[in-house]
Write a protein that holds these residues in place. Structure first.
Motif, PDB file in Angstrom:
ATOM      1  N   VAL A  79       0.870  -1.185   0.000  1.00  0.00           N
ATOM      2  CA  VAL A  79       0.000   0.000   0.000  1.00  0.00           C
ATOM      3  C   VAL A  79       0.906   1.235   0.000  1.00  0.00           C
ATOM      4  CG1 VAL A  79      -1.875   1.217   1.169  1.00  0.00           C
ATOM      5  CG2 VAL A  79      -1.767  -1.284   1.261  1.00  0.00           C
ATOM      6  N   ARG A 106      -4.917   9.482   2.567  1.00  0.00           N
ATOM      7  CA  ARG A 106      -5.947  10.182   3.332  1.00  0.00           C
ATOM      8  C   ARG A 106      -5.846  11.654   2.959  1.00  0.00           C
ATOM      9  NH1 ARG A 106      -5.424   8.460   9.501  1.00  0.00           N
ATOM     10  NH2 ARG A 106      -3.961  10.174   9.569  1.00  0.00           N
ATOM     11  N   MET A 138       1.413   1.859   8.669  1.00  0.00           N
ATOM     12  CA  MET A 138       0.566   2.515   9.656  1.00  0.00           C
ATOM     13  C   MET A 138      -0.876   2.018   9.527  1.00  0.00           C
ATOM     14  SD  MET A 138       2.977   4.206  10.914  1.00  0.00           S
ATOM     15  CE  MET A 138       2.325   5.326  12.137  1.00  0.00           C
ATOM     16  N   ALA A 140      -4.040   3.078  11.257  1.00  0.00           N
ATOM     17  CA  ALA A 140      -4.574   4.094  12.183  1.00  0.00           C
ATOM     18  C   ALA A 140      -6.072   3.870  12.396  1.00  0.00           C
ATOM     19  CB  ALA A 140      -4.251   5.482  11.649  1.00  0.00           C
ATOM     20  N   GLY A 142      -7.782   2.360  10.183  1.00  0.00           N
ATOM     21  CA  GLY A 142      -8.022   1.097   9.469  1.00  0.00           C
ATOM     22  C   GLY A 142      -8.760   1.299   8.153  1.00  0.00           C
ATOM     23  N   SER A 143      -9.164   2.550   7.856  1.00  0.00           N
ATOM     24  CA  SER A 143      -9.983   2.798   6.662  1.00  0.00           C
ATOM     25  C   SER A 143      -9.229   2.506   5.371  1.00  0.00           C
ATOM     26  CB  SER A 143     -10.458   4.250   6.636  1.00  0.00           C
ATOM     27  OG  SER A 143     -10.939   4.629   7.886  1.00  0.00           O
TER      28      SER A 143
HETATM   29  O1  LIG Z   1      -5.592   3.588   8.924  1.00  0.00           O
HETATM   30  P1  LIG Z   1      -5.789   4.909   8.233  1.00  0.00           P
HETATM   31  O2  LIG Z   1      -6.479   5.923   9.078  1.00  0.00           O
HETATM   32  O3  LIG Z   1      -6.448   4.736   6.902  1.00  0.00           O
HETATM   33  O4  LIG Z   1      -4.346   5.537   8.003  1.00  0.00           O
HETATM   34  C1  LIG Z   1      -3.271   4.806   7.561  1.00  0.00           C
HETATM   35  C2  LIG Z   1      -2.782   5.290   6.231  1.00  0.00           C
HETATM   36  O5  LIG Z   1      -2.120   6.568   6.386  1.00  0.00           O
HETATM   37  C3  LIG Z   1      -0.851   6.501   5.760  1.00  0.00           C
HETATM   38  O6  LIG Z   1      -0.907   6.821   4.426  1.00  0.00           O
HETATM   39  P2  LIG Z   1      -1.181   8.327   3.933  1.00  0.00           P
HETATM   40  O7  LIG Z   1      -2.626   8.528   3.686  1.00  0.00           O
HETATM   41  O8  LIG Z   1      -0.515   9.274   4.872  1.00  0.00           O
HETATM   42  O9  LIG Z   1      -0.476   8.337   2.503  1.00  0.00           O
HETATM   43  P3  LIG Z   1       1.084   8.251   2.152  1.00  0.00           P
HETATM   44  O10 LIG Z   1       1.527   6.858   2.438  1.00  0.00           O
HETATM   45  O11 LIG Z   1       1.130   8.570   0.707  1.00  0.00           O
HETATM   46  O12 LIG Z   1       1.814   9.282   2.965  1.00  0.00           O
HETATM   47  C4  LIG Z   1      -0.460   5.061   5.949  1.00  0.00           C
HETATM   48  O13 LIG Z   1       0.575   4.643   5.119  1.00  0.00           O
HETATM   49  C5  LIG Z   1      -1.759   4.337   5.712  1.00  0.00           C
HETATM   50  O14 LIG Z   1      -1.989   4.019   4.357  1.00  0.00           O
END
Ligand SMILES: O=P(O)(O)OC[C@H]1O[C@H](OP(=O)(O)OP(=O)(O)O)[C@H](O)[C@@H]1O
Ligand SMILES: O=c1cc[nH]c(=O)[nH]1
Length: 217
Positions: A79, A106, A138, A140, A142-143
């Motif tokens: 991802v 996000r 990460m 967070a 989970g969405s």
């Molecule tokens: O569990 P959630 O609340 O959905 O958050 C987690 C998401 O946030 C981060 O990506 P981000 O949206 O920051 O994108 P990036 O990896 O491009 O920085 C991380 O890598 C996850 O994909």
């Protein structure tokens, strides 16, 4: 549901997690990415103990050794963005695995518990009958992972389902456990305390994508 948390036992993984969280050490982007990769390798090794293997006799130059190898290669889903170095660690361990890539982010101005997740680039093999590993450092709310799972689900049912994250929030873990069912396995570096109002993990490590690659702007 099976939850493996690396943090539960004292090991060198503690030092990796501490370096990932340390704001001074985070200044070095290469080191941050490299530590995510190393953590990915450790979690991949733990996960490998639960997969299925086939034994075979291996003829060395001096005799016959008992050997074993995976009965099928896992399917690793990276991802992006932040998943890239973490995924690299999994790919180093499962060095013949198939891989898929999905862009997820996000929206900054909508950051918060009810934020929208945008999926972008997506290139994935069919998941039917595979040992499927979703890889994102990460977890967070989970969405993001839930949306990725919903997309992948359209191409079949995996033989086993694994979620790998460096750091997870209890809220996101609970959501995925609810939505993915009891068959999902979780491979986590550390389960932290909670989410804050902006849906960042506390104490967490900050924005993993930005720390790897810089501000999205
Ligand atoms: O569990 P959630 O609340 O959905 O958050 C987690 C998401 O946030 C981060 O990506 P981000 O949206 O920051 O994108 P990036 O990896 O491009 O920085 C991380 O890598 C996850 O994909
Ligand atoms: O704490 C968090 C939450 C989501 N994404 C991150 O990179 N960090």
């Amino acid at each position: 549901m099976h939850l493996f948390e690396l943090n539960q036992q004292l090991s060198v993984a503690q030092s990796l997690l501490a370096q990932l969280r340390d704001p001074d050490i985070q200044q070095d982007r290469w080191r941050f990415r490299h530590n995510l990769q190393r953590l990915g390798m450790l979690l991949a090794y733990e996960l490998s103990k639960t997969l299925q293997y086939q034994s075979f006799p291996l003829h060395t130059s001096l005799g016959v050794a008992k050997a074993a190898d995976l009965d099928q290669q896992p399917l690793l889903i990276c991802v992006m963005r932040a998943g890239l170095p973490f995924y690299q660690g999994f790919s180093d361990v499962f060095d013949q695995a198939d891989s898929g890539f999905i862009g997820a982010y996000r929206q900054a101005e909508q950051a918060g518990m009810d934020q929208d997740i945008f999926l972008g680039y997506s290139a994935n093999p069919a998941i039917d009958g595979r040992d499927l590993v979703l890889i994102d450092p990460m977890l967070a709310t989970g969405s993001s992972l839930l949306k990725v799972w919903r997309l992948l689900q359209q191409s079949g049912t995996p033989r086993s389902l694994h979620i790998a994250a460096a750091i997870a929030a209890p809220e996101g873990l609970a959501l995925l456990q609810r939505e993915l069912g009891s068959a999902a396995h979780f491979w986590i570096g550390a389960v932290d305390e909670r989410l804050n109002e902006q849906a960042y993990i506390v104490p967490g490590l900050g924005d993993a994508g930005d720390l790897c690659f810089g501000d999205k702007g």
